[in-house]
Write a protein that holds these residues in place. Structure first.
Motif, PDB file in Angstrom:
ATOM      1  N   ARG A 299       0.658  -1.400  -0.113  1.00  0.00           N
ATOM      2  CA  ARG A 299      -0.026   0.005  -0.143  1.00  0.00           C
ATOM      3  C   ARG A 299       0.839   1.365   0.051  1.00  0.00           C
ATOM      4  NH1 ARG A 299      -5.138   1.715   1.421  1.00  0.00           N
ATOM      5  NH2 ARG A 299      -5.126   3.958   1.137  1.00  0.00           N
ATOM      6  N   HIS A 337      -8.361  -3.477   0.578  1.00  0.00           N
ATOM      7  CA  HIS A 337      -7.515  -2.474   1.269  1.00  0.00           C
ATOM      8  C   HIS A 337      -6.562  -2.004   0.106  1.00  0.00           C
ATOM      9  CE1 HIS A 337      -5.035  -0.326   4.165  1.00  0.00           C
ATOM     10  NE2 HIS A 337      -3.730  -1.099   3.787  1.00  0.00           N
ATOM     11  N   LEU A 338      -6.114  -2.829  -0.855  1.00  0.00           N
ATOM     12  CA  LEU A 338      -5.170  -2.084  -1.797  1.00  0.00           C
ATOM     13  C   LEU A 338      -6.066  -1.682  -2.857  1.00  0.00           C
ATOM     14  CD1 LEU A 338      -2.898  -5.324  -2.155  1.00  0.00           C
ATOM     15  CD2 LEU A 338      -2.364  -3.239  -1.090  1.00  0.00           C
ATOM     16  N   THR A 341      -6.733   2.397  -3.411  1.00  0.00           N
ATOM     17  CA  THR A 341      -5.920   3.325  -4.185  1.00  0.00           C
ATOM     18  C   THR A 341      -6.369   3.441  -5.770  1.00  0.00           C
ATOM     19  OG1 THR A 341      -4.477   1.605  -4.750  1.00  0.00           O
ATOM     20  CG2 THR A 341      -4.054   2.558  -2.640  1.00  0.00           C
TER      21      THR A 341
END
Length: 388
Positions: A299, A337-338, A341
């Protein structure tokens, strides 16, 4: 597949005139109107000149053109290497027997169950999806595309993903594909690609590349890989082999015009070559290990890519790789979570065949692994092809 530009037609015409890539000829100084055909040779062993001058250390003798037939064009001069490195095995022969028999990625019960389910289920949806992905992988390009692969640390499957991408592109595309190792450490890409030995490295090739060289000249210095196109290693397995930014730029810029797709197995971040490769590639693949610290570190890399001036994050794909069957991290949570972005995340499941090490045999990969590799290649190619 329709070719995507005059450069690809020229490449295929060269291959048709000079034989298959495995029969590439050695770069030598030749006249524009040769008096005899160039003889093929193995890409691993340099030819011996019939008149006694052998190898790239000494130029081959050519028969001068008759005085009554002056050459129309100036001779095509190809720079000759100063020395010829010896071939070095990728695996020590004393250890080669210890590799054992390769395992299937899927167990026998799983393969049998999948076959039975396939007989009962409709294949129309799978065919449609396969057609869509193949169209992404086969889309024409006007200039060679570079796809850089890196990670935040070693041992997470970076070279394995590079090898999978190289084999996938070579399977689907009809134009030349190169897999290039840009890691000064003791990388495993040649072993994963199935190369038995290596000779010429990036540093060697950087000293002799000239615009006058044709595809058949260049492939004489590369390793032909079964089902994997061509391979250029970073070194011969020596610690501290020279691989710097200047060498990387020289080689990649020169080879782009010969290969439709170049997959670069970079060093790990934040290495200087890796940062240069990520900044200059048409598309990027970041391999993230399926661990909490691996996802967190990846991340941070994605946040760094978002700060680059030319929107590097939009051309980045994450391969979320599981190296153990006992991974406890929730895959959906890690991928989400990734994805915050804005990147595409492709999970790469645990595969017994990949975990075993050694050469990758595509037919022995698990079905889920093959599907993930194809999807990852399609996502990377989609982003690389749209860059002008």
């Amino acid at each position: 597949m329709a070719q995507g530009g005059d450069w690809q037609q020229d490449v295929l015409r060269q291959l048709g005139q000079h034989g298959t890539p495995d029969e590439a000829t050695r770069p030598v100084s030749t006249s524009a109107e040769p008096t005899a055909p160039r003889l093929p040779y193995s890409a691993q062993e340099p030819p011996a000149d019939a008149a006694g001058a052998a190898g790239p250390d000494r130029p081959r003798r050519t028969t001068p053109a008759p005085q009554s037939e002056p050459a129309v064009r100036a001779p095509r001069t190809v720079r000759l290497p100063l020395h010829t490195p010896e071939s070095v095995p990728t695996v020590d022969p004393r250890l080669a027997h210890a590799l054992g028999r390769p395992q299937h990625g899927d167990s026998l019960p799983r393969r049998t169950g999948r076959t039975l389910r396939g007989l009962a289920a409709s294949a129309s949806q799978d065919v449609a999806e396969g057609t869509r992905i193949a169209r992404e992988l086969q889309q024409p390009v006007t200039t060679g595309r570079v796809i850089a692969v890196t990670s935040i640390r070693g041992g997470v499957g970076k070279s394995t993903v590079s090898a999978l991408l190289g084999r996938t592109f070579n399977h689907y595309r009809h134009d030349p594909v190169l897999t290039l190792e840009a890691d000064a450490a003791l990388g495993t890409l040649p072993v994963r690609m199935g190369a038995e030995s290596v000779r010429w490295s990036c540093a060697d090739l950087a000293q002799i590349l000239t615009p006058a060289m044709q595809l058949t000249d260049v492939t004489g210095y590369l390793v032909p890989v079964t089902d994997g196109g061509w391979l250029l290693p970073a070194s011969q397995g020596r610690v501290g082999a020279p691989m710097d930014v200047r060498t990387y730029r020289t080689v990649t810029l020169a080879l782009r015009r010969y290969f439709a797709v170049t997959v670069v197995d970079c060093e790990t971040l934040p290495g200087e070559v890796a940062r240069t490769a990520m900044d200059t590639a048409h598309a990027r693949v970041v391999v993230a290990p399926m661990t909490a610290e691996g996802v967190s570190g990846t991340r941070q890399v994605l946040d760094w890519l978002a700060q680059l001036p030319h929107s590097a994050l939009a051309d980045t794909v994450v391969a979320l790789s599981a190296s153990s069957p006992d991974t406890t991290l929730d895959e959906k949570t890690a991928a989400a979570h990734l994805r915050e972005t804005g990147v595409i995340v492709v999970p790469l499941p645990y595969d017994r065949h990949l975990a075993q090490g050694g050469p990758i045999h595509t037919a022995m990969l698990g079905r889920a692994t093959r599907d993930a590799a194809v999807r990852l290649a399609a996502e990377a190619m989609h982003r690389a092809a749209r860059v002008r």
